[in-house]
Design an enzyme around this catalytic site. Structure first.
Site, PDB file in Angstrom:
ATOM      1  N   ASN A 149      85.694 -61.434  -8.906  1.00 33.75           N
ATOM      2  CA  ASN A 149      85.873 -59.884  -8.564  1.00 33.75           C
ATOM      3  C   ASN A 149      85.575 -59.559  -6.862  1.00 33.75           C
ATOM      4  O   ASN A 149      86.308 -58.485  -6.379  1.00 33.75           O
ATOM      5  CB  ASN A 149      85.066 -58.722  -9.415  1.00 33.75           C
ATOM      6  CG  ASN A 149      83.591 -58.895  -9.080  1.00 33.75           C
ATOM      7  OD1 ASN A 149      83.114 -59.925  -9.005  1.00 33.75           O
ATOM      8  ND2 ASN A 149      83.004 -57.719  -9.446  1.00 33.75           N
ATOM      9  N   GLY A 225      77.907 -63.789 -11.923  1.00 35.57           N
ATOM     10  CA  GLY A 225      79.050 -63.791 -13.256  1.00 35.57           C
ATOM     11  C   GLY A 225      78.543 -62.967 -14.535  1.00 35.57           C
ATOM     12  O   GLY A 225      77.527 -62.102 -14.286  1.00 35.57           O
ATOM     13  N   SER A 226      79.166 -63.238 -15.434  1.00 37.80           N
ATOM     14  CA  SER A 226      78.830 -62.520 -16.846  1.00 37.80           C
ATOM     15  C   SER A 226      77.486 -62.860 -17.213  1.00 37.80           C
ATOM     16  O   SER A 226      77.011 -64.154 -17.072  1.00 37.80           O
ATOM     17  CB  SER A 226      79.856 -62.781 -17.780  1.00 37.80           C
ATOM     18  OG  SER A 226      80.264 -64.110 -18.084  1.00 37.80           O
ATOM     19  N   GLU A 245      72.776 -63.194 -10.807  1.00 38.22           N
ATOM     20  CA  GLU A 245      73.351 -61.870 -10.509  1.00 38.22           C
ATOM     21  C   GLU A 245      74.397 -61.585 -11.603  1.00 38.22           C
ATOM     22  O   GLU A 245      75.515 -61.913 -11.564  1.00 38.22           O
ATOM     23  CB  GLU A 245      74.008 -61.745  -9.436  1.00 38.22           C
ATOM     24  CG  GLU A 245      73.158 -62.132  -8.172  1.00 38.22           C
ATOM     25  CD  GLU A 245      72.308 -60.904  -7.570  1.00 38.22           C
ATOM     26  OE1 GLU A 245      72.583 -59.727  -8.109  1.00 38.22           O
ATOM     27  OE2 GLU A 245      71.450 -61.102  -6.596  1.00 38.22           O
ATOM     28  N   LEU A 246      74.124 -60.765 -12.612  1.00 42.26           N
ATOM     29  CA  LEU A 246      75.005 -60.681 -13.865  1.00 42.26           C
ATOM     30  C   LEU A 246      75.423 -59.177 -13.751  1.00 42.26           C
ATOM     31  O   LEU A 246      75.565 -58.474 -13.092  1.00 42.26           O
ATOM     32  CB  LEU A 246      73.940 -61.170 -14.994  1.00 42.26           C
ATOM     33  CG  LEU A 246      73.273 -62.358 -14.970  1.00 42.26           C
ATOM     34  CD1 LEU A 246      72.301 -62.742 -15.972  1.00 42.26           C
ATOM     35  CD2 LEU A 246      74.357 -63.625 -14.707  1.00 42.26           C
ATOM     36  N   CYS A 279      80.245 -55.064 -10.703  1.00 46.64           N
ATOM     37  CA  CYS A 279      79.141 -55.181 -11.557  1.00 46.64           C
ATOM     38  C   CYS A 279      78.390 -53.806 -11.409  1.00 46.64           C
ATOM     39  O   CYS A 279      77.731 -53.533 -12.421  1.00 46.64           O
ATOM     40  CB  CYS A 279      78.191 -56.255 -10.976  1.00 46.64           C
ATOM     41  SG  CYS A 279      77.881 -56.198  -9.373  1.00 46.64           S
ATOM     42  N   GLU A 373      79.394 -53.948 -21.460  1.00 45.06           N
ATOM     43  CA  GLU A 373      79.975 -53.953 -19.914  1.00 45.06           C
ATOM     44  C   GLU A 373      81.270 -53.756 -20.188  1.00 45.06           C
ATOM     45  O   GLU A 373      82.177 -54.841 -20.729  1.00 45.06           O
ATOM     46  CB  GLU A 373      79.474 -55.149 -19.011  1.00 45.06           C
ATOM     47  CG  GLU A 373      80.182 -54.887 -17.748  1.00 45.06           C
ATOM     48  CD  GLU A 373      79.896 -56.332 -16.941  1.00 45.06           C
ATOM     49  OE1 GLU A 373      79.739 -57.201 -17.280  1.00 45.06           O
ATOM     50  OE2 GLU A 373      79.502 -56.035 -15.659  1.00 45.06           O
TER      51      GLU A 373
END
Ligand code: NAP
Length: 469
Positions: A149, A225-226, A245-246, A279, A373
């Site tokens: 993204n 990412g996820s 970093e989710l 995010c 999410e």
């Protein structure tokens, strides 16, 4: 483009198409890397880490600064590449490219600021007469696994600090958007970085991911990412440092004293930039019962003004989602909410990869649009009654990346900041705001560790304790 391993641009017989999310046209191909390519990259990066360790802090600063300048020279190409492969509107693509160059400048500066501390060991009964100090040293080989993204700036948030700290870096960009990362790699080669200090391996994360995460020569993984992929990486990583970093489903609270026109403007930019694929996108809006109807009346025309279409066209305010199946998923979640009692205020339609900017009203916490999410251009509004319920609703999630409150009441604002479990808290703006120098990262299942060059350098270095007896 080719991938970059062991100082060479490498091709493969098997390739991955990089497509324009708006019309599906193929804009380029990249090699379909395999685990053996990862191994070659890691072996080379070990030599690259030695070359980095031999540079002075000032030399690292100079190289990263040169790279930042080259980014500025190539800004138009970088911004257009981001838009072509990711689908965000050109103004956002150019904005990301400019931010990425700034992230690199911030990283270059941090190369000169890596310090330890002296310790008064006589504070402990064993320590009298001894002298102690700490040294910060690079981890060695750092792996950066990055999402689609923000295909340039989020790569810079890992590459810049890793190199500033004196590490070698291996980049594994998202397969949907690898071109920006490859162009960044090219920039570092042109800037004179030791050639084995950067590697960029393209290929499916499901195929080559474990070869990166499980390799003991990789001493640090920085992943964005996820949630589920992050958890998998943690499971296979073994004994190494990780930064995660989710995702998130960020809440925005509107108290009765808020300026509703300002809230509506902030909600639009916070909820629909990059078609909601951020995010920290605003997903759950909790409006006080006194202003609930007025807020929806103010928000509806602002959302309806978001024209959709080709992200390269001037005047288009929102582009496509990354893949048609993601737009289909958003649609199915919206339909599930409607069948469970929510109503569509505007939007709720899909055309290929474009999902119309959507507001849902009367959303309940158990609906998917609230508890998972959504990562798309749809947000849900619910009623709240007072600050305590607002805080409880904000905290009613496994995530904790960003949360926002609109109020003029200082007591409410401070209570919110203290009691909401979120890595970022905003007062009188939406959840989607970031200055690239600030500490940025989530609580709970939104991850662990912080980015922002100063903080990422801490995560990408180790502390050694030295005692002089
Ligand atoms: P993703 O599907 O988790 O992919 C992220 C990266 O992981 C990609 O490079 C992917 O490669 C790779 N990957 C996939 N499977 C892997 C495996 N088994 N081992 C190692 N790597 C693997 O996420 P995404 O769809 O690109 O991005 C959206 C997500 O990122 C959202 O959840 C969003 O909230 C989160 N995000 C968080 C932040 C933050 O700062 N907290 C910022 C941006 C995005 P392939 O592309 O080849 O599959």
């Amino acid at each position: 483009m080719k991938m970059y391993i062991a100082g060479k641009w490498v091709d493969k017989a098997q390739t991955i198409d990089v497509t324009n999310p708006f019309d599906g046209s193929v804009i380029d191909t990249v090699p379909r890397g395999e685990p053996s390519d990862v191994e070659a990259a890691i072996d080379s990066a070990e030599r690259g880490a030695k070359a980095m360790a031999a540079l002075s802090a000032y030399e690292r600063y100079q190289i990263i600064h040169r790279a930042a300048n080259l980014m500025l020279e190539r800004l138009d190409d970088l911004g257009r590449t981001i838009t072509l492969e990711e689908g965000k509107i050109l103004a956002e693509g150019m904005g990301e490219a400019a931010r990425a160059a700034e992230t690199m400048v911030l990283s270059a500066e941090e190369a000169k600021r890596i310090t330890g501390e002296t310790l008064d060991l006589s504070g402990s009964s064993a320590g009298a007469g001894k002298f102690g100090f700490t040294l910060r040293v690079p981890c060695g080989v750092v792996a950066a696994i990055t999402p689609f993204n923000f295909p340039l700036n989020l790569v810079c948030h890992k590459v810049g600090p890793a190199l500033a700290a004196g590490n070698a870096i291996i980049i594994k960009p998202a397969s949907d958007t690898p071109l920006s990362a490859l162009k960044l790699t090219e920039i570092f080669v042109d800037a004179g970085l030791p050639e084995e200090a950067i590697q960029c391996v393209t290929g499916s994360g499901g195929v080559i991911g474990d070869a990166i995460s499980s390799n003991p020569k990789v001493r640090k993984i920085s992943f964005t990412g996820s949630r589920d992929v992050g958890e998998h990486i943690c499971q296979v990583a073994g004994l190494k440092k990780v930064t995660m970093e989710l995702g998130s489903n960020a809440p925005l609270i509107i108290m009765p004293d808020a300026d509703l026109e300002k809230v509506a403007a902030a909600t639009v930019s916070s909820g629909f930039a990059n078609a909601g694929q951020v995010c920290i996108s605003t997903q759950r809006v909790f409006a006080s019962k006194e202003i609930y109807g007025d807020f929806i009346d103010a928000l509806k025309p602002a959302v309806e003004a978001l024209t959709t279409g080709n992200p390269l066209d001037e005047g288009v305010k929102m582009g496509p989602m990354i893949r048609a199946q993601d737009a289909e998923r958003v649609d199915s979640w919206v339909q599930e909410a409607v069948s469970s009692g929510a109503s569509i205020v505007t939007g709720g339609t899909r055309e290929g990869t474009i999902y119309a900017p959507t507001i849902l009203a009367d959303v309940a916490p158990e609906m998917k649009v609230a508890c998972d999410e959504i990562f798309g251009p749809a947000l849900g509004v619910s009623r709240i009654d007072g600050i305590d319920q607002a805080i409880a609703m904000a905290n009613d999630t496994n995530y904790g990346l960003s949360a926002a409150i609109f109020t003029e009441n200082l007591n409410w604002a401070l209570k919110f900041a203290q009691q909401v479990d979120s890595g970022n808290i905003h007062v009188n703006w939406g959840t989607q705001w970031r200055a690239d120098l600030m500490p940025y990262g989530g609580l709970k299942e939104s991850g662990m560790g912080k980015e922002g060059p100063k903080y990422a350098v801490e995560e990408m270095t180790e502390t050694k304790m030295v005692v002089i007896h």
